[in-house]
Motif scaffolding. Structure first.
Motif, PDB file in Angstrom:
ATOM      1  N   ASN A 173       0.783  -1.236   0.000  1.00  0.00           N
ATOM      2  CA  ASN A 173       0.000   0.000   0.000  1.00  0.00           C
ATOM      3  C   ASN A 173       0.815   1.288   0.000  1.00  0.00           C
ATOM      4  O   ASN A 173       0.316   2.323  -0.444  1.00  0.00           O
TER       5      ASN A 173
ATOM      6  N   ARG B 293      -9.504  -1.202   4.330  1.00  0.00           N
ATOM      7  CA  ARG B 293      -8.397  -1.603   3.464  1.00  0.00           C
ATOM      8  C   ARG B 293      -8.797  -2.743   2.537  1.00  0.00           C
ATOM      9  O   ARG B 293      -9.601  -3.617   2.903  1.00  0.00           O
TER      10      ARG B 293
ATOM     11  N   ASP C 212      -2.798   2.390   4.912  1.00  0.00           N
ATOM     12  CA  ASP C 212      -3.508   1.318   4.203  1.00  0.00           C
ATOM     13  C   ASP C 212      -4.580   1.810   3.241  1.00  0.00           C
ATOM     14  O   ASP C 212      -5.294   1.005   2.639  1.00  0.00           O
TER      15      ASP C 212
END
Length: 251
Positions: free
Chosen positions: A21, A212, A99
């Motif tokens: 990420n 996420r 994230d």
């Protein structure tokens, strides 16, 4: 947003195993707010997140990296990042997750609100705020936890556990970061409570929080239990102190 009226701004982004990420999130942040700098605080991620952060920093002078020796809790990572930012002379220090749950494109809402506040929280639970892709049970637990915080600590903040926020330098200097002991997610509640007790102006602005889609959540039963235990202890201590103050006034 033109951040010139606020001075130098840095967003502190703690990481642990966020290799999937980090580049994506930091790229979005730098595109959305080119005048805002970034400090990645990596807790020796075994998946190579720290190396990715170093590569990003080598390519962009507005990105900085602080490597820590071991995973020591979210609060500890933020405290290290805050100390670095204050020492470097930043006027505004922010927090956001790595994230993608906190959207960099919404950071301007927090910065605009900081023009007449000391701390601004990106809130899921004020009008206009929302949560995307959370199971109903998890959202209910989060809302219930925030209600518990409001009732026990006596604060009027809808999302005291939120981690998307920006502080003025003066606010961080006033709340005595050296005495903060909370290491986990309860750190967020600790700092907003300290700001309110210090008489600082705290505002909430609505954000859309997105669960996420890559990597694993760092929330666990142990982390949640630690947060609940600490908040309960703070609340009981505050109620005890209120009673003592009332008794002194009656004498």
């Amino acid at each position: 947003m033109d951040t010139a009226p606020l001075g130098r701004v840095v967003m502190v982004v703690p990481t642990y195993n966020e290799a999937e990420n980090l580049g994506w999130v930091i790229g979005r942040l730098r595109a959305a707010e080119p005048s805002v700098e970034v400090l990645v605080v990596d807790d020796s991620s075994p998946d190579g997140t720290g190396a990715i952060a170093d590569e990003l920093a080598a390519a962009d002078p507005a990105i900085h990296v602080l490597h820590r020796a071991a995973k020591d809790g979210l609060g500890a990572a933020y405290l290290a990042g805050f100390a670095w930012a204050l020492d470097a002379g930043y006027d505004v220090v922010g927090e956001m997750d790595a994230d993608g749950s906190h959207q960099p494109e919404q950071l301007h809402r927090l910065l605009e609100a900081l023009l007449d506040a000391d701390l601004v929280i990106g809130s899921r639970y004020v009008p206009g705020g929302s949560v995307v892709n959370w199971p109903k049970r998890r959202e209910a637990l989060s809302r219930g936890g925030n209600l518990y915080v409001r009732m026990l600590l006596g604060i009027d903040i809808r999302d005291a556990t939120a981690g998307f926020r920006v502080f003025r330098r003066s606010a961080l200097e006033k709340i005595d970061l050296g005495s903060v002991e909370s290491a986990g997610y309860v750190f967020q509640t600790d700092l907003v409570t300290r700001c309110l007790r210090a008489g600082l102006t705290v505002r909430e602005v609505p954000i859309e929080f997105i669960e996420r889609v890559r990597g694993d959540s760092k929330m666990s039963r142990a982390v949640a239990t630690e947060s609940l235990r600490r908040i309960t202890r703070w609340g009981l201590r505050e109620r005890r102190d209120q009673v003592r103050r009332a008794l002194r006034r009656d004498r």
